[in-house]
Motif scaffolding. Structure first.
Motif, PDB file in Angstrom:
ATOM      1  N   GLU A 123      -8.359   6.084  11.767  1.00  0.00           N
ATOM      2  CA  GLU A 123      -9.488   5.652  10.942  1.00  0.00           C
ATOM      3  C   GLU A 123     -10.766   5.853  11.735  1.00  0.00           C
ATOM      4  N   ASN A 124     -11.607   6.745  11.272  1.00  0.00           N
ATOM      5  CA  ASN A 124     -12.867   6.999  11.975  1.00  0.00           C
ATOM      6  C   ASN A 124     -14.071   6.404  11.263  1.00  0.00           C
ATOM      7  N   GLU A 125     -13.848   5.943  10.026  1.00  0.00           N
ATOM      8  CA  GLU A 125     -14.931   5.309   9.259  1.00  0.00           C
ATOM      9  C   GLU A 125     -15.084   3.865   9.743  1.00  0.00           C
ATOM     10  N   GLU A 126     -16.289   3.518  10.197  1.00  0.00           N
ATOM     11  CA  GLU A 126     -16.473   2.175  10.772  1.00  0.00           C
ATOM     12  C   GLU A 126     -16.809   1.105   9.747  1.00  0.00           C
ATOM     13  N   SER A 127     -17.409   1.509   8.636  1.00  0.00           N
ATOM     14  CA  SER A 127     -17.832   0.480   7.669  1.00  0.00           C
ATOM     15  C   SER A 127     -17.143   0.679   6.323  1.00  0.00           C
ATOM     16  N   LEU A 128     -15.840   0.782   6.387  1.00  0.00           N
ATOM     17  CA  LEU A 128     -15.031   0.940   5.171  1.00  0.00           C
ATOM     18  C   LEU A 128     -15.067  -0.363   4.368  1.00  0.00           C
ATOM     19  N   PRO A 129     -15.218  -0.288   3.017  1.00  0.00           N
ATOM     20  CA  PRO A 129     -15.144  -1.518   2.207  1.00  0.00           C
ATOM     21  C   PRO A 129     -13.804  -2.224   2.432  1.00  0.00           C
ATOM     22  N   GLU A 130     -13.821  -3.546   2.396  1.00  0.00           N
ATOM     23  CA  GLU A 130     -12.617  -4.315   2.759  1.00  0.00           C
ATOM     24  C   GLU A 130     -11.393  -3.947   1.915  1.00  0.00           C
ATOM     25  N   ARG A 131     -11.609  -3.713   0.616  1.00  0.00           N
ATOM     26  CA  ARG A 131     -10.476  -3.379  -0.249  1.00  0.00           C
ATOM     27  C   ARG A 131      -9.825  -2.045   0.167  1.00  0.00           C
ATOM     28  N   ASN A 132     -10.672  -1.105   0.562  1.00  0.00           N
ATOM     29  CA  ASN A 132     -10.140   0.191   1.007  1.00  0.00           C
ATOM     30  C   ASN A 132      -9.301   0.056   2.278  1.00  0.00           C
ATOM     31  N   MET A 133      -9.708  -0.880   3.138  1.00  0.00           N
ATOM     32  CA  MET A 133      -8.929  -1.116   4.359  1.00  0.00           C
ATOM     33  C   MET A 133      -7.525  -1.599   3.989  1.00  0.00           C
ATOM     34  N   VAL A 134      -7.471  -2.535   3.055  1.00  0.00           N
ATOM     35  CA  VAL A 134      -6.167  -3.089   2.651  1.00  0.00           C
ATOM     36  C   VAL A 134      -5.322  -2.001   1.994  1.00  0.00           C
ATOM     37  N   GLU A 135      -5.939  -1.203   1.119  1.00  0.00           N
ATOM     38  CA  GLU A 135      -5.202  -0.130   0.440  1.00  0.00           C
ATOM     39  C   GLU A 135      -4.667   0.892   1.440  1.00  0.00           C
ATOM     40  N   GLU A 136      -5.504   1.251   2.379  1.00  0.00           N
ATOM     41  CA  GLU A 136      -5.140   2.252   3.389  1.00  0.00           C
ATOM     42  C   GLU A 136      -3.986   1.748   4.272  1.00  0.00           C
ATOM     43  N   LEU A 137      -4.103   0.496   4.731  1.00  0.00           N
ATOM     44  CA  LEU A 137      -3.067  -0.048   5.606  1.00  0.00           C
ATOM     45  C   LEU A 137      -1.757  -0.265   4.843  1.00  0.00           C
ATOM     46  N   LEU A 138      -1.871  -0.585   3.550  1.00  0.00           N
ATOM     47  CA  LEU A 138      -0.674  -0.723   2.718  1.00  0.00           C
ATOM     48  C   LEU A 138       0.069   0.618   2.630  1.00  0.00           C
ATOM     49  N   GLN A 139      -0.677   1.671   2.356  1.00  0.00           N
ATOM     50  CA  GLN A 139      -0.060   3.013   2.293  1.00  0.00           C
ATOM     51  C   GLN A 139       0.641   3.348   3.610  1.00  0.00           C
ATOM     52  N   ASP A 140      -0.044   3.054   4.711  1.00  0.00           N
ATOM     53  CA  ASP A 140       0.527   3.364   6.029  1.00  0.00           C
ATOM     54  C   ASP A 140       1.749   2.509   6.333  1.00  0.00           C
TER      55      ASP A 140
END
Ligand SMILES: [Fe+2]
Length: 146
Positions: free
Chosen positions: A83-100
Motif C-alpha cells: 500500500e503506497n497510498e497514505e491517505s486512503l479513505p477508511e472504508r477502502n482500507m477495510v475493503e482492501e485488507l478484507l480482500q487480502d
C-alpha cells in the motif's frame, strides 16, 4: 525436493509478512469517524499475524529451506500488494485488507494441500491454523463494512 511446494511456502511466508505490514500501515494512517475502532482492529490483526511469523520462518528452516528475509525478496515473492497510498479513505482500507485476508486464507488452504501430500503433518497443522486465523480476520473486517 519439490520446488513447486517450496516456492509456494516461501510465497505464503512473504505474503503473510506483507499482509502484516499493510495492516500496520492502516493502523498508523487510518483517519475518519471510525478512527478509534479501526485503529484498534488493525492493531489486533497485525499483532496476531506478526505473532505467527517467527514460527513460520522456523518451519521453513526445519524443511531445510532458507527463509526469505529482506524487503526486496518479500516484494519479489508476495501476492499481497504494497500500500503506497497514505491517505486512503477508511472504508477502502477495510475493503482492501478484507480482500487480502481472503487471499491469504486461500493461499494457506492451497499450501496445506501440498504439505499434506508431502506428509509434513506438523507444518500442515500450522498452515491450517493460519487459514483459520485469516478467516477470523476476514469476518471482523467484513462485519465492519455492513
Ligand atoms: Fe500502535
Amino acid at each position: 525436493m519439490n520446488p513447486k511446494y517450496h516456492l509456494a511456502l516461501k510465497t505464503a511466508f512473504a505474503s503473510e509478512y506483507a499482509f502484516a505490514l499493510k495492516a500496520q500501515n492502516y493502523h498508523w494512517n487510518v483517519e475518519g469517524a471510525s478512527f478509534p475502532q479501526l485503529h484498534m482492529l488493525f492493531e489486533k490483526i497485525y499483532q496476531e499475524v506478526y505473532g505467527s511469523i517467527d514460527t513460520f520462518a522456523e518451519e521453513l528452516r526445519a524443511l531445510q529451506l532458507y527463509t526469505p528475509a529482506s524487503l526486496q525478496k518479500f516484494s519479489m515473492l508476495t501476492v499481497v500488494e504494497d500500500e503506497n497510498e497514505e491517505s486512503l479513505p477508511e472504508r477502502n482500507m477495510v475493503e482492501e485488507l478484507l480482500q487480502d485476508s481472503e487471499k491469504m486464507a486461500n493461499i494457506f488452504k492451497m499450501v496445506f494441500g501440498m504439505s499434506e501430500e508431502a506428509g509434513d503433518h506438523g507444518l500442515s497443522d500450522f498452515l491450517a491454523g493460519r487459514q483459520d486465523a485469516h478467516k477470523k480476520h476476514s469476518w471482523m473486517l467484513r462485519s465492519t463494512l455492513k
